[in-house]
Design an enzyme around this catalytic site. Structure first.
Site, PDB file in Angstrom:
ATOM      1  N   ASN A  80     -10.247   0.731   0.103  1.00 36.28           N
ATOM      2  CA  ASN A  80      -9.264   0.473   1.153  1.00 36.28           C
ATOM      3  C   ASN A  80      -9.807   0.816   2.534  1.00 36.28           C
ATOM      4  O   ASN A  80     -10.316   1.920   2.745  1.00 36.28           O
ATOM      5  CB  ASN A  80      -8.007   1.309   0.911  1.00 36.28           C
ATOM      6  CG  ASN A  80      -7.257   0.909  -0.346  1.00 36.28           C
ATOM      7  OD1 ASN A  80      -7.711   0.054  -1.097  1.00 36.28           O
ATOM      8  ND2 ASN A  80      -6.116   1.509  -0.556  1.00 36.28           N
ATOM      9  N   ASP A  97       0.846  -1.194   0.000  1.00 38.77           N
ATOM     10  CA  ASP A  97       0.000   0.000   0.000  1.00 38.77           C
ATOM     11  C   ASP A  97       0.887   1.252   0.000  1.00 38.77           C
ATOM     12  O   ASP A  97       1.776   1.381   0.847  1.00 38.77           O
ATOM     13  CB  ASP A  97      -0.882  -0.057   1.267  1.00 38.77           C
ATOM     14  CG  ASP A  97      -1.979   0.989   1.269  1.00 38.77           C
ATOM     15  OD1 ASP A  97      -2.375   1.456   0.185  1.00 38.77           O
ATOM     16  OD2 ASP A  97      -2.446   1.330   2.374  1.00 38.77           O
TER      17      ASP A  97
HETATM   18 ZN   LIG Z   1      -4.309   5.092   0.799  1.00 39.90          ZN
END
Ligand SMILES: [Zn+2]
Length: 288
Positions: free
Chosen positions: A230, A85
């Protein structure tokens, strides 16, 4: 089932008008909670690992080895992608080497030409290895692992340029931020999302900062082409709240309540509940 690229699961999600959740992991309990919930709900899932969390878990190799082994030992059969990420260029290369099945190259803070150049290079590298790659245009607001973004609205033309490089999925800032949303937040910019979607076609779009966005906005965003969402902060908040409740109730002082397997259990269960709620909201249940 071994780790898979996020490509198939996200293209299916985009075509089927639902979204796959990326849940960030921090340790063994986190990973186990997310994997078992995905399996119970027969949902595809993406495990997100920030550079900070990777370091915390002693390195990307540890994370990849733990996740691969856990999938085997738990008998997980739903598709699982292990995804870096907000990676930097070096971080992306390290994760590819360590066995991640997906990376995000966040070049949103770089001059646009440099974002294009580095993304191009990493697209070629991931294609060769059958991995998925996420790129970003327009920084996401808020703070995540020391990276502070201003919450820009991405330029649709820049989104098209980055999308055309052949990335698997594209994160575009539309007023979303990391962490908890402030009281005076203006909401997602659906006009911008609509323009980005029109120019990027079938490319799965990614919504960062999924914590605290009202459910109706999430559903609208999915309808407009978002197929990966997310979630990070929300699992942290539910873990912390459940742990606090256990300790404040004095349960750690009753019998063997101090046993870490008991002490961490309510938090792990709370993560499972949060993941379940999100998978139901995103529509990924039963889509494995
Ligand atoms: Zn992010």
């Amino acid at each position: 089932m071994a780790l898979v690229s996020a490509k198939d699961m996200l293209e299916k999600a985009k075509a089927g008008h639902y979204a796959v959740g990326q849940f960030n992991i921090n340790n063994l309990e986190w990973t186990k909670s997310v994997l078992t919930t995905a399996q119970e709900l027969n949902s595809p899932v993406i495990l997100g690992v920030s550079e900070g969390a990777g370091k915390y878990m002693t390195g990307y190799k540890t994370v990849a080895a733990m996740t691969e082994a856990m999938i085997e030992e738990l008998g997980i059969t739903v598709p699982v992608a292990l995804h870096l990420d907000h990676g930097g260029y070096e971080g992306c290369k390290k994760c590819i080497e360590a066995g991640f099945s997906s990376i995000m190259f966040d070049g949103s803070h770089l001059p646009f030409d440099e974002n294009v150049a580095k993304t191009t290079e990493l697209v070629a590298l991931t294609k060769k290895k059958g991995l998925s790659i996420e790129a970003e245009v327009g920084s996401i607001g808020g703070e995540e692992d020391g990276v502070v973004g201003a919450g820009e609205i991405a330029d649709p033309q820049e989104c098209k340029k980055i999308s055309d490089l052949g990335v698997t999925m594209l994160a575009a800032g539309i007023g979303n931020i990391h962490g908890v949303y402030p009281e005076n937040w203006k909401g997602l910019d659906f006009g911008a999302l609509d323009k980005i979607q029109a120019l990027t076609g079938d490319r799965p779009l990614v919504l960062h900062g999924g914590t605290g966005i009202p459910d109706d906005m999430i559903k609208k965003a999915i309808g407009l082409g978002v197929s990966k969402i997310n979630v990070n902060t929300e699992c942290q908040l539910s873990f912390a709240a459940a742990t606090r409740e256990y300790i404040e109730a004095g349960k750690d002082k009753q019998g063997k309540g101090f046993d870490p397997r008991k002490l961490l259990a309510p938090g792990a269960e709370a993560i499972k509940n949060t993941v379940k709620e999100k998978m139901e909201l995103f529509g990924s249940v039963g889509k494995a």
